[in-house]
Design an enzyme around this catalytic site. Structure first.
Site, PDB file in Angstrom:
ATOM      1  N   LYS A  85     -19.984-108.178 -20.297  1.00 25.17           N
ATOM      2  CA  LYS A  85     -18.810-109.034 -20.056  1.00 25.17           C
ATOM      3  C   LYS A  85     -19.241-110.225 -19.200  1.00 25.17           C
ATOM      4  O   LYS A  85     -19.931-111.095 -19.672  1.00 25.17           O
ATOM      5  CB  LYS A  85     -17.688-108.229 -19.395  1.00 25.17           C
ATOM      6  N   SER A 137      -7.952-105.438 -19.276  1.00 21.98           N
ATOM      7  CA  SER A 137      -8.363-106.346 -20.341  1.00 21.98           C
ATOM      8  C   SER A 137      -7.209-106.918 -21.150  1.00 21.98           C
ATOM      9  O   SER A 137      -7.302-108.036 -21.641  1.00 21.98           O
ATOM     10  CB  SER A 137      -9.346-105.639 -21.282  1.00 21.98           C
ATOM     11  N   HIS A 149     -14.145-106.274 -16.432  1.00 24.09           N
ATOM     12  CA  HIS A 149     -13.587-107.618 -16.578  1.00 24.09           C
ATOM     13  C   HIS A 149     -13.422-108.344 -15.247  1.00 24.09           C
ATOM     14  O   HIS A 149     -12.932-109.468 -15.219  1.00 24.09           O
ATOM     15  CB  HIS A 149     -12.251-107.543 -17.316  1.00 24.09           C
TER      16      HIS A 149
END
Length: 161
Positions: free
Chosen positions: A141, A82, A110
């Protein structure tokens, strides 16, 4: 083979790691892993090892020095990190896990929906999806929802339930 959903991504990581690992196990982490992974490590009571971010030589050094009686070995890495947006070298991690008889958990919060030819994440990007033991992700996400999940073998998911 199966999947389990958790109320949050944080809950997924602490629940999975603390359920699967204990005092006779070793968890090996990339230094840049998300804090929730490290919290799960501490709750598990397992021995915790950390290798410098994406440093495969150091990871191998750690794996090669784990005593034979420590058969519970879990390498944990984010798929896409991240803070920098770089991707874990999963092809190399898989090779080391096979060589040193370790399982792999990837937190691809992610990467899912973003990375790989069909958006299935970092493991798909490297073509090693079937070599990862635990695929963990967050629904908050890429998918834009709530919660977290773990996709793994039926045996692992049943144990987590």
């Amino acid at each position: 083979e199966d999947c389990i959903v958790f109320p949050s991504g944080y809950g997924a990581n602490i629940g999975i790691v603390s359920a699967l690992c204990g005092k006779n196990d070793v968890i090996i982490n990339d230094a840049a892993n998300h804090a929730s992974i490290f919290d799960g490590n501490v709750l598990s009571g397992a021995e915790i090892k950390v290798f410098p971010h994406r440093d495969m030589k150091y990871l191998e050094r750690i794996l090669s020095r784990i005593p034979a009686e420590k058969t519970g070995r879990l390498i944990i890495t984010d798929g896409v990190f991240s803070m920098d947006g770089d991707i874990a070298p999963l092809d190399e991690i898989v090779a080391l896990a096979e060589k040193y008889h370790a399982r792999i958990m990837i937190d691809d919060a992610h990467g899912v929906g973003i990375v790989g030819p069909t958006g299935r994440g970092a493991a798909e990007h490297y073509g090693v999806t079937d070599k990862i033991d635990l695929h963990v992700g967050m629904l908050s996400k890429g998918p834009g929802g709530l919660g977290g999940y773990c996709a793994a073998s039926r045996k692992i998911v049943q144990y987590l339930r």
